[in-house]
Structure formats: structure tokens, C-alpha cells
Design an enzyme around this catalytic site. Structure first.
Site, PDB file in Angstrom:
ATOM      1  N   ASP A   1       0.834  -1.196   0.000  1.00 41.03           N
ATOM      2  CA  ASP A   1       0.000   0.000   0.000  1.00 41.03           C
ATOM      3  C   ASP A   1       0.873   1.253   0.000  1.00 41.03           C
ATOM      4  O   ASP A   1       1.883   1.327   0.705  1.00 41.03           O
ATOM      5  CB  ASP A   1      -0.889  -0.021   1.251  1.00 41.03           C
ATOM      6  CG  ASP A   1      -1.890   1.102   1.288  1.00 41.03           C
ATOM      7  OD1 ASP A   1      -2.741   1.157   0.399  1.00 41.03           O
ATOM      8  OD2 ASP A   1      -1.815   1.925   2.221  1.00 41.03           O
TER       9      ASP A   1
ATOM     10  N   GLU B   1      14.981 -14.475  -0.526  1.00 36.09           N
ATOM     11  CA  GLU B   1      15.367 -15.623   0.303  1.00 36.09           C
ATOM     12  C   GLU B   1      14.344 -16.755   0.190  1.00 36.09           C
ATOM     13  O   GLU B   1      14.619 -17.885   0.608  1.00 36.09           O
ATOM     14  CB  GLU B   1      15.482 -15.209   1.773  1.00 36.09           C
ATOM     15  CG  GLU B   1      16.606 -14.226   2.079  1.00 36.09           C
ATOM     16  CD  GLU B   1      16.626 -13.833   3.547  1.00 36.09           C
ATOM     17  OE1 GLU B   1      16.112 -14.633   4.373  1.00 36.09           O
ATOM     18  OE2 GLU B   1      17.138 -12.757   3.872  1.00 36.09           O
TER      19      GLU B   1
END
Length: 559
Positions: free
Chosen positions: A218, A278
Site C-alpha cells: 500500500d 530468500e
């Protein structure tokens, strides 16, 4: 759905599915506004268990992923975009276990799960802010944007809130102002503080460990502010753009060079991307709210492969009606500034008037028009977001003032009615109370005109908008050129927009007539068009000319 790539392990055991890190590129993402999707417990508000029961609908559309708007703990002043606890589900929506069930079922159906992370600000009820406002020397004193008053007691500068008025609120405990780009109960976090960044990255990891596949970020360009707190310069009336805020809001009167879209954001986005990398195939799409430099910000934030994967701006969410010329201008400008960047296009979402009303209300054949613009959306270079009910052609609800819930609309009524009109409950079954959304009175009313457009009235009807969406998503998935290819525009006149999509050995020509009259496109000498079926349009080609009816399209190859 994007197919997984197979790999052989070192011991020669059974092949294992290697996650497709590129699944997001060209994906179709279905946005769920949880308050209004499906109520499972009879309180009139949608919830996670309700989402769980309706996931087959989304899978049947052929979407690749869902984006769930905020369901975190919140006092709901801005309906979840004011977070008081990033690591828990608000009881209104259920529990963490309910969310786990949503992830498990979505993955079983082949859907990725993206959640809405609101990092730029919190609720004033968040424990971080409660501590920060307690004194000027506590451990989190610098976690939010605090500033002294001017000598005359007024705010430190002229920055404005999108929700109206000053972006500064006086706090009597600290005897200072704090910054809020939105409601006064949504204080902005101070991203110049490394501890704040670390805490937000820890939140991100929490949800990745829970199994989410990505995030919608957002107000991604609101993270940083200028520490110099300089006044924003004014914008001349002719330069004002009303895609970020309505025309009645003086927010549009400033050039927001100091309170958002700051260059410091790039370094944080690289940290954010490094964390996502990751994980096997996590991805993020950022919302860019900047009327003056939106496409450039999208380009900056998605360049190089070490920032966010994709962003969207408000180019096609603005009040301006889409046109052939505008489509070409926006896409070519993005290609010019973005280089290797990637955009995510949308025509509707939870913050703007539905395009079924914004654009289609004046067209002679509303359904046909919605079909051709949706086909256009599914053919643009980039990823795609579709908003719940868009596949039904739900129009904007016209609500009475006493039904409004949105503080934005209440503040600017009646010139601007806020966002409730696009947030009314999903229409599932025309024969059930409240269109099958809830057995109780919904938090927002279900408009009578939505009943005839409910899922049960359109499912299985070949000419319906719902079945058209299913066809177009399947057509897009069947042609990699549409989901991942390059784009090049042809010169056209009037309401026709035409472009080629190219990926590997596949090249498609896509032609759309956005107007209500017949039209034709004559190709260059020697170009022989061959139609490609599967989309449901009736446009035809003969002797180098493509002929289109009103609101028609043609897809094919050039021999």
C-alpha cells in the site's frame, strides 16, 4: 496457471517441482476486499472463512493469484488500512488458523496468495505509536514523524493529507505535531530510522514464513519524507491531476516533491527485495499514488531486478475514460521510461469508482463495451489486477448519506461520495437474501441492480460477461505472447487500438474497437492476417483488412 519447472535431485530420486520465480510476470491477480466478499458467521461482514468457501469461483476464472486487502487487527477507522497489530488477524475476520486454511486451499486450487502490507503508517492504537507519543526520549520516540510547531503554533509546513486538511496533527503529550498522510488516526512511520525498517522487514518475514506468496504494498511511494520538511510548491490549475485525490480536495494543488516519492526509498526497496529473494518465489506489487510522476516512479521502483517486482499507478484508475489514444500513450511512455521494469494494470479497485460506471454508463451496449475493454486489459504488456465483481460488470452503488461508512466520503459529501460505492458486497445468488453474501444485514447495502448480475445468473450463459472473463483468461494463459511478450503499436485512427505482442516464436496482432460503430483497419501491403480462435469475438479479416463490429476485437497472426 503457470506450470512448475521440473528438476532432478542429486540422488536421482523422483523429480521435484522447482518453484517458478517468474510466476508473477504476466499473472492475473484477483483482488478480494474481505469485508465484502463473503460472510460466513452471520454478522454482516465478510471474513476469512467466507473467502475460503468462494476460492473455487476465483480458480474457475483462471486467475493466477489472489490479493487480500488488510485483515490485520485494527480499530477499523479506515477499514483495516489502520493496522494496530501486524502479526494477528482482527477477530472480525477470524483467526490466524483461518488464514492458514485460506492459504492451504488456495494452493490446492493452484492460486498464489498475496496480502496487503500497509507499511507507510499504522493506527494510532498500535503499541509502537502509543510508546512513541509518550515522551520525546523513549525507545520509540523517533519511530514516527514528529516535528515542532512553528513559532506561531501552526504546523511545521504546508503538507496536506489525502483525506483533507493538514498532514499534521497536534499531540498534547509530546507538545509536537505528528505527520499523517491519511487520517489523523494513521500516523506515518519514520523510515529514516533503521529500527523501523528492521521491524517492518520482520513483519514481512513473519507472513512469508506463514506461507504467503507475495504482497501488495500500500502507498509504496509514501514511505519516506524529506527530513528538511520544506514546503511543497504549488501547482498551476492546468497542471492538476485528479487521479490520486478527487477534484474537491486541495491536495491536488501541490506538487508533492517533499512529502512522497523520495529517492531514499530505493535503498529500502532493495532491502525488501533481498528478503523476498530468500524465499522460493515470493513477489510484490506496489501501489504508486503520484499524479505528477507516476510512471516514472513505477519505472524507478521496478528497474534492475533488485527492487519490487512490479508496481501500478493510477493511469487507468483515473476519472478519464480510456481511449485508443490514451492506451497507446500510457503504454509507450511506460516502455520509454521503464526499460526492464514491469507494470501491473487495473481498471478498478477498492479505492475508485468501478469502471462499469466510470466508463461504460454512457455506452450504447454496456456489456459489449465491458467485454472489449476487459479483453484489452488481458492483452496489455504487464500483469493484471481484477477487482471482485468486475467479472460480473457490477456498477458503482449509489448510496444514501446515512449508509456511508467511508470517512473520506463523509468528509467531502456530496461532491465526492467516497469509496463505499465500489465496496458493496459481492453478488453471488440472486435468489438468496443479500445476494448470498450474508444472512444478516450487510455492513453496506446490496444494490437491487446487482441482483440481476449475480454469479448464478451469469454462470454457464455463453454470452455473459462472467463467461467472457473465463474465456479471456484462458486465452491469455494459452498464449505466452500475451502474458510475457513485448508490445509494439500500429498507427490507427478513431476508436481502434492495435498492437503486436511478441514472445519467442509467437507473434500476435491484437486489434480492438472501443467505439459503438463498425470500424476497419487496413494493414500494410503484403501483410496477410490469420485469425486465432478462442476469445469469442467476431472481428474478421480478408484481403489485408480487419473488419470490426461495435465493441469488437480481433486476434491473429500476420503471415
Amino acid at each position: 496457471m503457470q506450470a512448475a519447472i521440473q528438476m532432478q535431485d542429486r540422488e536421482g530420486a523422483e523429480p521435484m517441482a522447482k518453484p517458478d520465480r517468474d510466476w508473477w510476470r504476466g499473472a492475473v491477480i484477483y483482488q478480494i476486499y474481505p469485508r465484502s466478499f463473503q460472510d460466513s458467521d452471520g454478522d454482516g461482514v465478510g471474513d476469512l472463512r467466507g473467502i475460503l468457501t468462494r476460492l473455487p469461483h476465483i480458480a474457475s476464472l483462471g486467475a493466477d493469484a489472489i490479493w487480500i486487502s488488510p485483515f490485520f487487527k485494527s480499530p477499523m477507522a479506515d477499514f483495516g488500512y489502520d493496522v494496530s497489530d501486524y502479526r494477528d488477524v482482527d477477530p472480525l475476520f477470524g483467526t490466524l488458523e483461518d488464514f492458514d486454511a485460506v492459504i492451504a486451499e488456495a494452493h490446492r486450487l493452484g492460486l498464489k496468495v498475496m496480502i496487503d502490507l500497509v507499511l507507510s503508517h499504522t493506527s494510532d492504537q498500535h503499541a509502537w505509536f502509543r510508546e512513541s507519543r509518550g515522551s520525546r526520549d523513549n525507545a520509540r520516540a523517533d519511530w514516527y514523524v514528529w516535528a515542532d510547531a512553528k513559532p506561531d503554533g501552526t504546523p511545521p509546513n504546508n503538507w496536506l493529507s489525502i483525506f483533507g486538511g493538514s498532514a499534521w496533527e497536534w499531540d498534547s503529550r509530546r507538545q509536537q505535531y505528528y505527520m499523517h498522510n491519511f487520517l489523523a488516526s494513521q500516523p506515518d512511520l519514520n523510515f529514516h530510522n533503521g529500527e523501523v525498517q528492521n521491524a517492518l522487514l520482520d513483519v514481512t518475514r513473519f507472513w512469508l514464513e506463514r506461507g504467503v506468496d507475495g504482497f501488495r504494498l500500500d502507498t509504496i511511494n509514501f514511505y519516506f519524507h524529506s527530513q528538511g520538511l520544506e514546503d511543497n510548491p504549488p501547482l498551476a490549475p492546468e497542471s492538476r491531476d485528479y487521479s490520486t485525490a478527487p477534484a474537491v480536495n486541495p491536495y491536488n494543488w501541490q506538487d508533492h516533491v517533499f512529502d512522497k516519492s523520495r529517492p531514499e526509498n530505493i535503498a529500502f526497496l532493495k532491502r525488501f527485495r533481498a528478503l523476498l529473494d530468500e524465499y522460493p518465489a515470493a513477489a510484490a506489487v506496489g501501489e504508486v499514488g503520484d499524479a505528477q510522476r507516476g510512471l516514472q516512479v513505477v519505472a524507478d521502483y521496478t528497474a534492475g531486478g533488485d527492487r519490487v517486482h512490479m508496481c501500478y499507478s493510477f493511469d487507468f484508475l483515473a476519472p478519464d475514460k480510456i481511449s485508443a489514444a490514451r492506451v497507446r500513450t500510457v503504454l509507450e511512455e511506460f516502455d520509454r521510461v521503464a526499460g526492464d521494469g514491469w507494470s501491473c494494470w487495473a481498471f478498478s479497485n477498492h479505492d475508485v469508482m468501478r469502471h462499469a460506471s466510470r466508463w461504460a454508463a454512457t455506452e450504447a451496449d454496456r456489456t459489449a463495451y465491458l467485454k472489449v475493454v476487459s479483453a484489452l486489459l488481458m492483452s496489455l504488456r504487464g500483469s493484471v489486477c481484477i477487482y471482485q465483481g468486475e467479472e460480473l460488470g457490477l456498477p458503482e452503488a449509489d448510496l444514501a448519506f446515512e449508509d456511508l461508512q467511508d470517512p473520506y466520503g463523509i468528509r467531502f459529501w456530496p461532491e465526492f461520495k467516497g469509496r463505499d460505492g465500489c465496496r458493496t458486497p459481492m453478488a453471488w445468488d440472486s435468489h438468496q437474501p443479500n445476494a448470498g453474501f450474508s444472512t444478516a444485514r450487510p455492513w453496506l447495502p446490496v444494490p437491487a441492480e446487482h441482483l440481476t448480475l449475480a454469479v448464478n445468473t451469469q454462470a454457464g450463459e455463453d454470452g455473459s460477461l462472467l463467461e467472457h472473463y473465463r474465456r479471456m483468461l484462458a486465452f491469455r494463459a494459452a498464449h505466452p505472447a500475451l502474458s510475457k511478450g513485448s508490445i509494439g503499436f500500429l498507427d490507427t485512427d478513431g476508436d481502434i487500438v492495435a498492437f503486436t505482442r511478441r514472445h519467442g516464436n509467437e507473434q500476435l496482432l491484437c486489434v480492438f474497437n472501443l467505439g459503438g460503430s463498425d470500424a476497419a483497419l487496413t494493414l500494410a501491403d503484403g501483410m496477410s492476417p490469420v485469425s486465432v480462435p478462442g476469445h469469442g469475438f467476431s472481428g474478421a479479416s480478408a484481403e489485408g483488412t480487419i473488419r470490426l463490429g461495435a465493441y469488437d476485437a480481433w486476434f491473429g497472426r500476420i503471415a
